[in-house]
Design a protein around this motif. Structure first.
Motif, PDB file in Angstrom:
ATOM      1  N   LEU A  79       0.743  -1.252   0.077  1.00 15.60           N
ATOM      2  CA  LEU A  79      -0.043   0.092   0.157  1.00 15.60           C
ATOM      3  C   LEU A  79       0.838   1.281   0.056  1.00 15.60           C
ATOM      4  CD1 LEU A  79      -2.966  -0.785   2.307  1.00 15.60           C
ATOM      5  CD2 LEU A  79      -2.879  -1.137  -0.200  1.00 15.60           C
ATOM      6  N   GLU A  80       2.055   1.311   0.685  1.00 18.35           N
ATOM      7  CA  GLU A  80       2.959   2.433   0.376  1.00 18.35           C
ATOM      8  C   GLU A  80       3.508   2.467  -0.688  1.00 18.35           C
ATOM      9  OE1 GLU A  80       5.843   2.218   3.747  1.00 18.35           O
ATOM     10  OE2 GLU A  80       4.299   2.063   5.372  1.00 18.35           O
ATOM     11  N   GLY A  81       3.762   1.681  -1.429  1.00 18.49           N
ATOM     12  CA  GLY A  81       4.060   1.703  -2.691  1.00 18.49           C
ATOM     13  C   GLY A  81       3.151   2.400  -3.819  1.00 18.49           C
ATOM     14  N   LEU A  82       1.864   2.217  -3.550  1.00 14.99           N
ATOM     15  CA  LEU A  82       0.962   2.819  -4.372  1.00 14.99           C
ATOM     16  C   LEU A  82       1.264   4.495  -4.433  1.00 14.99           C
ATOM     17  CD1 LEU A  82      -2.340   1.268  -3.072  1.00 14.99           C
ATOM     18  CD2 LEU A  82      -1.170   0.627  -5.149  1.00 14.99           C
ATOM     19  N   GLN A  83       1.837   5.010  -3.380  1.00 11.46           N
ATOM     20  CA  GLN A  83       2.116   6.427  -3.463  1.00 11.46           C
ATOM     21  C   GLN A  83       2.826   6.892  -4.815  1.00 11.46           C
ATOM     22  OE1 GLN A  83       0.688   8.611  -1.242  1.00 11.46           O
ATOM     23  NE2 GLN A  83       0.430   7.686   0.612  1.00 11.46           N
ATOM     24  N   ALA A  84       3.590   6.069  -4.986  1.00  7.07           N
ATOM     25  CA  ALA A  84       4.523   6.437  -6.198  1.00  7.07           C
ATOM     26  C   ALA A  84       4.027   6.043  -7.641  1.00  7.07           C
ATOM     27  CB  ALA A  84       6.299   5.828  -5.944  1.00  7.07           C
ATOM     28  N   LEU A  85       2.815   5.479  -7.776  1.00  9.45           N
ATOM     29  CA  LEU A  85       2.322   5.152  -8.797  1.00  9.45           C
ATOM     30  C   LEU A  85       1.586   6.197  -9.598  1.00  9.45           C
ATOM     31  CD1 LEU A  85       1.421   1.328  -8.290  1.00  9.45           C
ATOM     32  CD2 LEU A  85       3.558   2.215  -9.041  1.00  9.45           C
ATOM     33  N   ASP A  86       1.326   6.265 -10.819  1.00 12.90           N
ATOM     34  CA  ASP A  86       0.205   7.079 -11.352  1.00 12.90           C
ATOM     35  C   ASP A  86      -1.136   6.573 -11.066  1.00 12.90           C
ATOM     36  OD1 ASP A  86      -0.358   5.322 -13.510  1.00 12.90           O
ATOM     37  OD2 ASP A  86       1.216   6.134 -14.821  1.00 12.90           O
ATOM     38  N   ASP A  87      -2.110   7.219 -11.354  1.00  6.18           N
ATOM     39  CA  ASP A  87      -3.475   6.640 -11.131  1.00  6.18           C
ATOM     40  C   ASP A  87      -3.574   5.277 -11.613  1.00  6.18           C
ATOM     41  OD1 ASP A  87      -3.809   9.170  -9.897  1.00  6.18           O
ATOM     42  OD2 ASP A  87      -4.913  10.208 -11.236  1.00  6.18           O
ATOM     43  N   GLU A  88      -3.590   5.200 -12.728  1.00  2.99           N
ATOM     44  CA  GLU A  88      -3.913   3.972 -13.510  1.00  2.99           C
ATOM     45  C   GLU A  88      -3.281   2.907 -13.063  1.00  2.99           C
ATOM     46  OE1 GLU A  88      -6.666   1.963 -15.398  1.00  2.99           O
ATOM     47  OE2 GLU A  88      -6.587   4.163 -15.470  1.00  2.99           O
ATOM     48  N   ALA A  89      -1.869   2.913 -12.944  1.00  2.00           N
ATOM     49  CA  ALA A  89      -1.079   2.038 -12.485  1.00  2.00           C
ATOM     50  C   ALA A  89      -1.572   1.571 -10.776  1.00  2.00           C
ATOM     51  CB  ALA A  89       0.451   2.394 -12.120  1.00  2.00           C
ATOM     52  N   ALA A  90      -2.040   2.569 -10.128  1.00  2.00           N
ATOM     53  CA  ALA A  90      -2.193   2.100  -8.775  1.00  2.00           C
ATOM     54  C   ALA A  90      -3.592   1.504  -8.828  1.00  2.00           C
ATOM     55  CB  ALA A  90      -2.326   3.540  -7.906  1.00  2.00           C
ATOM     56  N   ILE A  91      -4.479   1.721  -9.668  1.00  2.00           N
ATOM     57  CA  ILE A  91      -6.019   1.154  -9.840  1.00  2.00           C
ATOM     58  C   ILE A  91      -5.549  -0.394 -10.181  1.00  2.00           C
ATOM     59  CG2 ILE A  91      -7.926   0.960 -11.349  1.00  2.00           C
ATOM     60  CD1 ILE A  91      -7.837   4.049 -11.305  1.00  2.00           C
ATOM     61  N   GLN A  92      -4.764  -0.538 -11.288  1.00  2.08           N
ATOM     62  CA  GLN A  92      -4.241  -1.913 -11.737  1.00  2.08           C
ATOM     63  C   GLN A  92      -3.756  -2.677 -10.569  1.00  2.08           C
ATOM     64  OE1 GLN A  92      -5.186  -3.110 -14.547  1.00  2.08           O
ATOM     65  NE2 GLN A  92      -6.271  -1.327 -14.770  1.00  2.08           N
ATOM     66  N   GLU A  93      -2.976  -2.114  -9.716  1.00  2.36           N
ATOM     67  CA  GLU A  93      -2.334  -2.765  -8.530  1.00  2.36           C
ATOM     68  C   GLU A  93      -3.465  -3.310  -7.540  1.00  2.36           C
ATOM     69  OE1 GLU A  93       0.857  -4.516  -6.444  1.00  2.36           O
ATOM     70  OE2 GLU A  93       0.797  -3.675  -8.663  1.00  2.36           O
ATOM     71  N   ILE A  94      -4.354  -2.308  -7.087  1.00  2.01           N
ATOM     72  CA  ILE A  94      -5.407  -2.546  -6.345  1.00  2.01           C
ATOM     73  C   ILE A  94      -6.465  -3.746  -6.797  1.00  2.01           C
ATOM     74  CG2 ILE A  94      -7.371  -1.643  -5.098  1.00  2.01           C
ATOM     75  CD1 ILE A  94      -5.737   1.149  -4.679  1.00  2.01           C
ATOM     76  N   THR A  95      -6.702  -3.663  -8.062  1.00  2.00           N
ATOM     77  CA  THR A  95      -7.678  -4.548  -8.582  1.00  2.00           C
ATOM     78  C   THR A  95      -7.256  -5.912  -8.809  1.00  2.00           C
ATOM     79  OG1 THR A  95      -7.395  -3.479 -10.859  1.00  2.00           O
ATOM     80  CG2 THR A  95      -9.318  -2.675  -9.665  1.00  2.00           C
ATOM     81  N   ARG A  96      -5.929  -6.107  -8.548  1.00  2.00           N
ATOM     82  CA  ARG A  96      -5.469  -7.594  -8.478  1.00  2.00           C
ATOM     83  C   ARG A  96      -6.165  -8.300  -7.217  1.00  2.00           C
ATOM     84  NH1 ARG A  96      -0.946  -9.066  -7.297  1.00  2.00           N
ATOM     85  NH2 ARG A  96      -0.339  -7.151  -6.333  1.00  2.00           N
ATOM     86  N   VAL A  97      -6.348  -7.812  -6.467  1.00  2.00           N
ATOM     87  CA  VAL A  97      -6.998  -8.196  -5.107  1.00  2.00           C
ATOM     88  C   VAL A  97      -8.570  -8.630  -5.490  1.00  2.00           C
ATOM     89  CG1 VAL A  97      -7.516  -8.042  -2.823  1.00  2.00           C
ATOM     90  CG2 VAL A  97      -5.329  -7.094  -3.711  1.00  2.00           C
ATOM     91  N   LYS A  98      -9.048  -9.688  -5.193  1.00  2.00           N
ATOM     92  CA  LYS A  98     -10.212 -10.321  -5.354  1.00  2.00           C
ATOM     93  C   LYS A  98     -11.267  -9.523  -4.428  1.00  2.00           C
ATOM     94  CE  LYS A  98     -13.350 -14.159  -5.863  1.00  2.00           C
ATOM     95  NZ  LYS A  98     -13.099 -15.863  -5.786  1.00  2.00           N
ATOM     96  N   GLY A  99     -12.286  -8.796  -5.150  1.00  2.00           N
ATOM     97  CA  GLY A  99     -13.159  -8.097  -4.315  1.00  2.00           C
ATOM     98  C   GLY A  99     -13.061  -6.721  -4.485  1.00  2.00           C
ATOM     99  N   LEU A 100     -12.002  -6.272  -4.965  1.00  2.00           N
ATOM    100  CA  LEU A 100     -11.689  -4.867  -5.226  1.00  2.00           C
ATOM    101  C   LEU A 100     -11.576  -4.625  -6.732  1.00  2.00           C
ATOM    102  CD1 LEU A 100      -8.999  -4.225  -2.557  1.00  2.00           C
ATOM    103  CD2 LEU A 100     -11.270  -3.621  -2.333  1.00  2.00           C
ATOM    104  N   GLY A 101     -12.874  -4.057  -6.935  1.00  2.00           N
ATOM    105  CA  GLY A 101     -12.564  -3.733  -8.688  1.00  2.00           C
ATOM    106  C   GLY A 101     -12.378  -2.145  -8.832  1.00  2.00           C
ATOM    107  N   ARG A 102     -12.799  -1.846 -10.116  1.00  2.00           N
ATOM    108  CA  ARG A 102     -12.121  -0.505 -10.574  1.00  2.00           C
ATOM    109  C   ARG A 102     -12.998   0.832  -9.333  1.00  2.00           C
ATOM    110  NH1 ARG A 102      -9.396   1.623 -14.410  1.00  2.00           N
ATOM    111  NH2 ARG A 102      -9.526   4.195 -14.664  1.00  2.00           N
ATOM    112  N   TRP A 103     -14.203   0.524  -9.166  1.00  2.00           N
ATOM    113  CA  TRP A 103     -14.724   1.756  -8.378  1.00  2.00           C
ATOM    114  C   TRP A 103     -14.001   1.428  -6.885  1.00  2.00           C
ATOM    115  CZ3 TRP A 103     -17.189   0.993  -3.583  1.00  2.00           C
ATOM    116  CH2 TRP A 103     -17.869   2.272  -3.128  1.00  2.00           C
ATOM    117  N   SER A 104     -13.854   0.419  -6.453  1.00  2.00           N
ATOM    118  CA  SER A 104     -13.240   0.376  -5.158  1.00  2.00           C
ATOM    119  C   SER A 104     -11.736   1.053  -5.126  1.00  2.00           C
ATOM    120  CB  SER A 104     -13.150  -1.145  -4.594  1.00  2.00           C
ATOM    121  OG  SER A 104     -14.359  -1.611  -4.575  1.00  2.00           O
ATOM    122  N   ALA A 105     -10.972   0.769  -6.034  1.00  4.65           N
ATOM    123  CA  ALA A 105      -9.775   1.366  -6.356  1.00  4.65           C
ATOM    124  C   ALA A 105      -9.694   3.211  -6.264  1.00  4.65           C
ATOM    125  CB  ALA A 105      -9.025   0.700  -7.487  1.00  4.65           C
TER     126      ALA A 105
END
Length: 222
Positions: free
Chosen positions: A124-150
């Motif tokens: 989660l700390e690493g998300l800070q360094a990612l641009d929006d779309e890359a951070a969304i892609q990282e979060i949505t790898r987790v089951k149950g977290l879709g684009r809206w959640s990210a």
């Protein structure tokens, strides 16, 4: 046609405290309908959340339930797991999580999220360094977290300036009221309608949620 805002602020930069106030004034200067709505209902209150596991977990809790139900569920969950950490969640069985308020599906999602963080696959700390779309892609790898959640996490916890949750029902209704549309806009149209608000679509989202709660209901909304 609204005039595109010319001010630029890279969306991966953090917004200062309550940044949507200044951004909304800029947007209103170029958008008469937004200016009228802002005069009618005022500025939205701050809704920031601390970045981290708890904020993502709370988004899972709030999926597809009313705000009141989500608050009640969250209070019960955090009272039963204190401190509320990935390890604290992983110490519970699915049945134990169900006893403190989660559905079977949400218990599975919660355990999966806790495991991804505890085992280092989601940084989660690493998300800070990612641009929006890359951070969304990282979060949505987790089951149950879709684009809206990210998107909600990036907007409220990471305070990104240009996040636009186009699939959010309340935002769609808010946009319908703001523009006087006959039908609620779908996500594709929402993206098009918000294009002139870049790079402050996050501030516009804060306002439309506020406007949705405060503005009069339109009888033709459907």
């Amino acid at each position: 046609m609204p005039v595109r805002v010319k001010h630029f602020s890279p969306s991966h930069l953090h917004m200062p405290r309550n940044p949507h106030h200044g951004a909304l004034r800029r947007l209103a200067a170029a958008d008469p309908a937004l200016a009228a709505a802002l005069a009618a209902v005022g500025l939205p209150p701050p809704r920031d959340r601390e970045p981290g596991f708890a904020s993502l977990a709370r988004i899972i809790v709030g999926q597809q339930v009313s705000t009141a139900s989500a608050v009640a569920m969250w209070l019960k969950l955090t009272a039963g797991i204190d401190p509320f950490t990935p390890d604290g969640v992983l110490a519970r069985t699915p049945d134990e999580l169900r006893l403190i308020g989660l559905s079977r599906q949400k218990a599975a999602y919660m355990l999966g999220l806790a495991r991804e963080i505890a085992e280092g696959r989601l940084n989660l700390e690493g998300l800070q360094a990612l641009d929006d779309e890359a951070a969304i892609q990282e979060i949505t790898r987790v089951k149950g977290l879709g684009r809206w959640s990210a998107e909600i996490y990036l907007l409220f916890a990471l305070q990104r300036t240009d996040i636009w949750p186009a699939g959010d029902l309340a935002l769609q209704v808010g946009m319908q009221r703001l523009r006087g549309l006959r039908k609620r806009p779908d996500p594709k149209r929402m993206i098009k309608l918000a294009e002139p608000w870049r790079p402050y679509r996050g501030a516009a989202a804060h306002f439309l949620w506020h406007y949705y709660r405060k503005a009069p209901f339109l009888t033709r909304e459907r």
